[in-house]
Design a protein around this motif. Structure first.
Motif, mmCIF file in Angstrom:
data_model
loop_
_atom_site.group_PDB
_atom_site.id
_atom_site.type_symbol
_atom_site.label_atom_id
_atom_site.label_comp_id
_atom_site.label_asym_id
_atom_site.label_seq_id
_atom_site.Cartn_x
_atom_site.Cartn_y
_atom_site.Cartn_z
ATOM 1 N N MET A 1 0.887 -1.327 0.073
ATOM 2 C CA MET A 1 0.059 -0.040 -0.136
ATOM 3 C C MET A 1 0.809 1.370 -0.023
ATOM 4 O O MET A 1 1.846 1.422 0.688
ATOM 5 N N PRO A 2 0.683 2.139 -0.927
ATOM 6 C CA PRO A 2 1.496 3.534 -0.901
ATOM 7 C C PRO A 2 1.208 4.189 0.342
ATOM 8 O O PRO A 2 0.012 4.266 0.834
ATOM 9 N N VAL A 3 2.275 4.964 0.955
ATOM 10 C CA VAL A 3 1.820 5.704 2.133
ATOM 11 C C VAL A 3 2.845 6.859 2.096
ATOM 12 O O VAL A 3 4.333 6.651 1.534
ATOM 13 N N ARG A 50 -4.827 0.739 -7.739
ATOM 14 C CA ARG A 50 -6.382 0.197 -8.045
ATOM 15 C C ARG A 50 -6.476 -0.613 -9.361
ATOM 16 O O ARG A 50 -7.456 -0.948 -9.894
ATOM 17 N N THR A 51 -5.212 -0.118 -10.335
ATOM 18 C CA THR A 51 -5.512 -0.691 -11.667
ATOM 19 C C THR A 51 -4.447 -1.753 -11.786
ATOM 20 O O THR A 51 -4.258 -2.592 -12.916
ATOM 21 N N GLY A 52 -4.026 -2.165 -10.616
ATOM 22 C CA GLY A 52 -2.925 -3.412 -10.617
ATOM 23 C C GLY A 52 -1.568 -3.131 -10.884
ATOM 24 O O GLY A 52 -0.867 -3.922 -11.290
ATOM 25 N N ARG A 53 -1.396 -1.666 -10.729
ATOM 26 C CA ARG A 53 0.080 -1.101 -11.537
ATOM 27 C C ARG A 53 0.843 -0.490 -10.468
ATOM 28 O O ARG A 53 1.764 0.206 -10.774
ATOM 29 N N ALA A 54 0.730 -0.842 -9.171
ATOM 30 C CA ALA A 54 1.335 -0.143 -8.272
ATOM 31 C C ALA A 54 2.815 -0.261 -8.335
ATOM 32 O O ALA A 54 3.637 0.561 -8.282
ATOM 33 N N VAL A 55 3.329 -1.525 -8.347
ATOM 34 C CA VAL A 55 4.585 -1.893 -8.370
ATOM 35 C C VAL A 55 5.340 -1.120 -9.758
ATOM 36 O O VAL A 55 6.365 -0.484 -9.564
ATOM 37 N N ALA A 56 4.516 -1.550 -10.920
ATOM 38 C CA ALA A 56 5.183 -1.001 -12.128
ATOM 39 C C ALA A 56 5.342 0.650 -12.103
ATOM 40 O O ALA A 56 6.383 1.071 -12.402
ATOM 41 N N PHE A 57 4.321 1.279 -11.582
ATOM 42 C CA PHE A 57 4.366 2.698 -11.412
ATOM 43 C C PHE A 57 5.632 3.026 -10.379
ATOM 44 O O PHE A 57 6.342 3.972 -10.853
ATOM 45 N N SER A 58 5.552 2.458 -9.423
ATOM 46 C CA SER A 58 6.573 2.762 -8.316
ATOM 47 C C SER A 58 8.091 2.672 -8.841
ATOM 48 O O SER A 58 8.677 3.698 -8.544
ATOM 49 N N LEU A 59 8.086 1.413 -9.567
ATOM 50 C CA LEU A 59 9.493 1.403 -10.051
ATOM 51 C C LEU A 59 9.959 2.653 -11.329
ATOM 52 O O LEU A 59 11.072 2.882 -11.073
ATOM 53 N N ALA A 60 8.758 2.675 -11.936
ATOM 54 C CA ALA A 60 9.175 3.719 -13.158
ATOM 55 C C ALA A 60 9.264 5.064 -12.403
ATOM 56 O O ALA A 60 10.281 5.851 -12.967
ATOM 57 N N ALA A 61 8.704 5.468 -11.337
ATOM 58 C CA ALA A 61 8.891 6.927 -10.674
ATOM 59 C C ALA A 61 10.172 6.902 -9.914
ATOM 60 O O ALA A 61 10.835 8.014 -9.811
#
Length: 130
Positions: A1-3, A50-61
């Motif tokens: 969970m992002p915090v 919510r879209t199932g891309r939290a890990v992908a987004f976090s790594l890209a960020a």
């Protein structure tokens, strides 16, 4: 969970650089200013979850921030990270501005505090109920 971190962060930059070198990672390029206001990025990560891309987004960020040296308080840099994991910029902007996403982020921060999380990143493992 992002915090979203509450309060100032204490970062041992020397230790981070040592571990990066030990793992043969590319040289770190810290964005200026650093640390930066990461609210847009963490809201985007909450939306991405919510879209199932939290890990992908976090790594890209993190690649944008620490390989490209881009400040994630700049919304354009957050959108570049989102595009890297096929999140549409308009959808991300709507997500960042969404009350539901903001409430989910606040709830995650409360849950982390209730669990005793004091440092980020953190991993909370579910207790075995057996």
């Amino acid at each position: 969970m992002p915090v979203l971190a509450r309060g100032p962060l204490e970062i041992d930059r020397g230790e981070v650089e040592r571990q990066a070198a030990e793992q043969r990672l590319p040289d770190l390029r810290r964005p200026q200013p650093f640390p930066f206001d990461s609210r847009h990025a963490v809201l985007a990560a909450t939306f991405a979850k919510r879209t199932g891309r939290a890990v992908a987004f976090s790594l890209a960020a993190m690649r944008q921030a620490f390989n490209a040296g881009r400040d994630l308080s700049d919304l354009d840099n957050v959108l570049i990270a989102a595009a890297a994991c096929e999140l549409h910029p308009r959808a991300v902007l709507q997500g960042i501005e969404s009350r539901a996403v903001a409430e989910a982020l606040d709830a995650a921060a409360e849950r982390a505090a209730a669990l005793g999380v004091r440092e980020l990143p953190a991993v909370v493992a579910a207790e075995d109920s057996a």
